[in-house]
Design an enzyme around this catalytic site. Sequence first.
Site, mmCIF file in Angstrom:
data_model
loop_
_atom_site.group_PDB
_atom_site.id
_atom_site.type_symbol
_atom_site.label_atom_id
_atom_site.label_comp_id
_atom_site.label_asym_id
_atom_site.label_seq_id
_atom_site.Cartn_x
_atom_site.Cartn_y
_atom_site.Cartn_z
ATOM 1 N N LYS A 179 0.964 -1.330 0.270
ATOM 2 C CA LYS A 179 -0.246 0.446 0.225
ATOM 3 C C LYS A 179 1.045 1.314 0.258
ATOM 4 O O LYS A 179 1.658 1.378 0.838
ATOM 5 C CB LYS A 179 -0.790 0.268 1.033
ATOM 6 C CG LYS A 179 -2.609 1.078 0.866
ATOM 7 C CD LYS A 179 -2.443 1.636 3.098
ATOM 8 C CE LYS A 179 -2.038 3.062 2.564
ATOM 9 N NZ LYS A 179 -2.179 4.200 1.823
ATOM 10 N N GLY A 231 7.071 5.125 8.653
ATOM 11 C CA GLY A 231 6.190 6.190 8.595
ATOM 12 C C GLY A 231 6.400 7.316 10.238
ATOM 13 O O GLY A 231 6.857 6.960 10.523
ATOM 14 N N SER A 232 5.002 7.755 10.227
ATOM 15 C CA SER A 232 4.508 8.211 11.955
ATOM 16 C C SER A 232 5.315 7.187 12.936
ATOM 17 O O SER A 232 3.941 6.087 12.524
ATOM 18 C CB SER A 232 4.203 9.547 11.784
ATOM 19 O OG SER A 232 3.019 8.300 11.108
ATOM 20 N N THR A 233 5.455 8.128 13.973
ATOM 21 C CA THR A 233 6.235 6.989 14.805
ATOM 22 C C THR A 233 4.023 6.985 15.582
ATOM 23 O O THR A 233 3.814 5.477 16.416
ATOM 24 C CB THR A 233 6.256 7.753 16.537
ATOM 25 O OG1 THR A 233 7.898 7.470 15.748
ATOM 26 C CG2 THR A 233 6.413 7.147 17.659
ATOM 27 N N GLU A 234 3.034 8.017 15.624
ATOM 28 C CA GLU A 234 2.250 7.871 15.561
ATOM 29 C C GLU A 234 1.315 7.049 15.089
ATOM 30 O O GLU A 234 0.467 6.072 15.716
ATOM 31 C CB GLU A 234 1.662 9.718 15.373
ATOM 32 C CG GLU A 234 0.055 9.890 15.615
ATOM 33 C CD GLU A 234 -0.541 11.266 14.759
ATOM 34 O OE1 GLU A 234 0.627 11.519 15.170
ATOM 35 O OE2 GLU A 234 -1.172 11.372 15.762
ATOM 36 N N GLY A 236 2.759 4.338 13.585
ATOM 37 C CA GLY A 236 3.205 3.023 14.150
ATOM 38 C C GLY A 236 2.373 2.638 15.260
ATOM 39 O O GLY A 236 1.958 1.382 15.618
ATOM 40 N N GLU A 253 9.735 0.900 10.992
ATOM 41 C CA GLU A 253 10.271 1.938 10.830
ATOM 42 C C GLU A 253 9.820 3.194 10.909
ATOM 43 O O GLU A 253 9.295 3.970 9.991
ATOM 44 C CB GLU A 253 11.030 1.634 9.931
ATOM 45 C CG GLU A 253 13.050 2.135 9.422
ATOM 46 C CD GLU A 253 12.613 3.575 8.659
ATOM 47 O OE1 GLU A 253 12.863 4.339 9.550
ATOM 48 O OE2 GLU A 253 12.925 3.415 7.341
ATOM 49 N N CYS A 286 14.015 9.805 7.416
ATOM 50 C CA CYS A 286 14.015 9.471 8.229
ATOM 51 C C CYS A 286 15.158 9.542 9.744
ATOM 52 O O CYS A 286 14.883 9.928 10.773
ATOM 53 C CB CYS A 286 13.386 8.363 8.785
ATOM 54 S SG CYS A 286 14.069 7.112 7.862
ATOM 55 N N GLU A 383 9.634 15.787 14.899
ATOM 56 C CA GLU A 383 10.611 15.434 14.242
ATOM 57 C C GLU A 383 9.260 16.444 13.064
ATOM 58 O O GLU A 383 8.317 16.470 12.893
ATOM 59 C CB GLU A 383 10.174 14.134 13.841
ATOM 60 C CG GLU A 383 10.516 13.737 12.344
ATOM 61 C CD GLU A 383 9.882 11.996 12.084
ATOM 62 O OE1 GLU A 383 8.890 12.084 12.008
ATOM 63 O OE2 GLU A 383 11.262 11.742 11.247
HETATM 64 P P1 NAP Z 1 2.029 8.058 8.305
HETATM 65 O O1 NAP Z 1 0.780 9.328 8.451
HETATM 66 O O2 NAP Z 1 2.834 7.518 8.565
HETATM 67 O O3 NAP Z 1 1.801 7.417 6.662
HETATM 68 C C1 NAP Z 1 2.851 6.639 6.357
HETATM 69 C C2 NAP Z 1 1.826 5.947 5.507
HETATM 70 O O4 NAP Z 1 0.331 4.891 6.385
HETATM 71 C C3 NAP Z 1 1.204 5.800 4.648
HETATM 72 O O5 NAP Z 1 0.966 4.811 3.532
HETATM 73 C C4 NAP Z 1 -0.670 6.165 4.750
HETATM 74 O O6 NAP Z 1 -1.332 6.273 4.281
HETATM 75 C C5 NAP Z 1 -0.309 4.666 6.219
HETATM 76 N N1 NAP Z 1 -1.514 4.893 7.176
HETATM 77 C C6 NAP Z 1 -2.190 6.242 7.289
HETATM 78 N N2 NAP Z 1 -2.790 6.337 8.948
HETATM 79 C C7 NAP Z 1 -2.446 4.710 8.624
HETATM 80 C C8 NAP Z 1 -3.712 3.888 9.848
HETATM 81 N N3 NAP Z 1 -3.742 4.374 11.198
HETATM 82 N N4 NAP Z 1 -3.419 2.469 9.613
HETATM 83 C C9 NAP Z 1 -2.182 2.173 8.702
HETATM 84 N N5 NAP Z 1 -1.903 3.005 7.675
HETATM 85 C C10 NAP Z 1 -1.802 4.105 8.137
HETATM 86 O O7 NAP Z 1 2.254 9.447 7.078
HETATM 87 P P2 NAP Z 1 2.526 10.856 6.781
HETATM 88 O O8 NAP Z 1 0.857 11.229 7.369
HETATM 89 O O9 NAP Z 1 2.768 10.303 5.157
HETATM 90 O O10 NAP Z 1 3.413 11.591 6.715
HETATM 91 C C11 NAP Z 1 3.576 12.551 8.725
HETATM 92 C C12 NAP Z 1 4.918 12.532 10.002
HETATM 93 O O11 NAP Z 1 5.367 11.385 9.104
HETATM 94 C C13 NAP Z 1 5.605 12.675 8.635
HETATM 95 O O12 NAP Z 1 5.630 14.772 8.756
HETATM 96 C C14 NAP Z 1 7.099 13.175 9.439
HETATM 97 O O13 NAP Z 1 7.305 13.277 10.685
HETATM 98 C C15 NAP Z 1 6.479 11.403 9.919
HETATM 99 N N6 NAP Z 1 6.908 10.469 7.955
HETATM 100 C C16 NAP Z 1 7.667 9.600 8.573
HETATM 101 C C17 NAP Z 1 9.008 9.026 7.791
HETATM 102 C C18 NAP Z 1 9.787 8.259 7.956
HETATM 103 O O14 NAP Z 1 10.235 7.684 6.757
HETATM 104 N N7 NAP Z 1 9.934 7.458 9.609
HETATM 105 C C19 NAP Z 1 7.804 8.718 5.868
HETATM 106 C C20 NAP Z 1 6.922 9.358 6.108
HETATM 107 C C21 NAP Z 1 6.601 10.353 7.487
HETATM 108 P P3 NAP Z 1 -1.704 7.633 3.701
HETATM 109 O O15 NAP Z 1 -1.253 8.080 3.113
HETATM 110 O O16 NAP Z 1 -3.573 6.548 2.343
HETATM 111 O O17 NAP Z 1 -2.465 8.351 4.892
#
Ligand code: NAP
Length: 479
Positions: A179, A231-234, A236, A253, A286, A383
Amino acid sequence: MQKVLNETKLMIGGSWVEAKSNRTFPTYNPATEEQIGTIACANKEDVDEAVKAARKAFETGPWPSLAPKEKARLLYKLSDLMEEHLEELAILECSNNGRAYHEIANLQIPGAIETLRYYAGWATKVYGETAPSTSDYFNCTLREAVGVCAGIIPWNTPLVLAIWKLAPALACGNTVILKPAEQTSLSTLRLGELIQEAGFPQGVVNIVTGPDDVGKAISSHPDIDKIAFTGSTEVGREILKSSASNFKHVSLELGGKSPNIFFSDTNIEEAVKGALTIFYGQGQVCFAGTRIFVQEDWYAEFAELMAEEAQKLVIGPPMQKQTQVGPLISKEHYDRVIRYIQLGRKEADLKSGGDEKVFEKGYYVKPTIFTHVRNNMRIAQEEIFGPVACLIPFKDENDALQQANQSNYGLAAGIWTKDISRAFRMAKKIKTGTVWVNCYGQLNQTMPFGGYKESGIGRELGKDALDLYTQVKSLIVKI
Ligand code: NAP
Ligand code: MG
């Protein structure tokens, strides 16, 4: 005006199918703010179909009986196809994600191809062990695939992270559901076409696109065995909770606020180059070294030189050859980063960059440096995921260590010093999954990558990733 790609489909059970809801959502170029595609919006029922296809392929398809060397051959074939289509993949990724084309074409996709080849090599080398036993027993372990694995991918490096999940999962004999993030589906969908062209059996890889509801349907699905998330810690944390329903294997991660520590015994030009890696990928990385710890006795000189060099970085359209800093991913993310810069102006001193608009169109933010930052300020603890560097002074080794470890995150760290004993001493005491000494950000498919503390669970890449995608069965036979 860029051409809007035709409406995309979902890849389920070896076919491209429409989303059951017939709903779509737009995808954009963050450099121009123009729509460049229309993406199929999956829902819970589509996720169910993808899981059924992946389950069937895992249990009864030709996949489980395919010899490991044949699985390896398919992975090599896919890597060759990616190489053949490298330019096309790089253009898609660049126009959807905004990272500089040369970074994507020369570093990221070649790295993803190497990762595929690395795990293709492992496909024939993953097996159990024979254990010592008495003469009337034969004891051994079998190393078996986990089953149906889902990879949930963020927008910052879509292709690389899709491959980090796909390659070890397939090499170990699992089937996969990918996904991509809603902002960046295009390159993963093109990867899907190449997966089909390579000849993977139906249902071995499935791709579902859509907003976070799709991710939620995946993490709570009772017939998915493993989730690999970046993705985000939240999010995760949410995934970990919803995975409890059927005790999925979970690897995460997550975010970081990585310390990059500079002792004044090292060369200042090299050191500043190392500190400037924070602006790679517009800081949307990240492991970005966002907390830059600089020894007190050269703090002013270091800050001056870093600001001077940051101002020379070329901001511009990501497809342009000389561009080093492209746009951020979206309006929403741009607004978030700008809010942090405004907060930084209150908490610390703005040394260069700032919150002014760079161009009329596109979500560009200037490489921004704050000085006289204290480690407990919000800009040093949260972050930001943008081109924002915090320069924090430190006295000595102990002070640097203590401040570096004062973070909820623990993804990576950098130490710059000529004193090799100090480098080793500190590397052992720093609570992060990766430590770079006199370099920063070098990834290699042979080296495990992942976080301590709230930066995650499990290690991707290297031999360690095989543990994420296999489980061990003990076989005890009375002879
Ligand atoms: P995110 O919300 O953590 O999204 C990452 C992935 O998870 C996307 O495919 C997202 O889908 C999916 N997702 C979102 N909510 C979910 C849930 N409740 N259950 C399962 N999957 C879910 O990241 P973001 O909104 O793109 O970015 C927010 C913040 O996360 C950034 O500002 C940054 O601080 C952090 N981030 C960290 C990394 C890293 O490499 N560690 C990468 C990206 C972002 P959708 O796209 O369809 O919402
Ligand atoms: Mg989201």
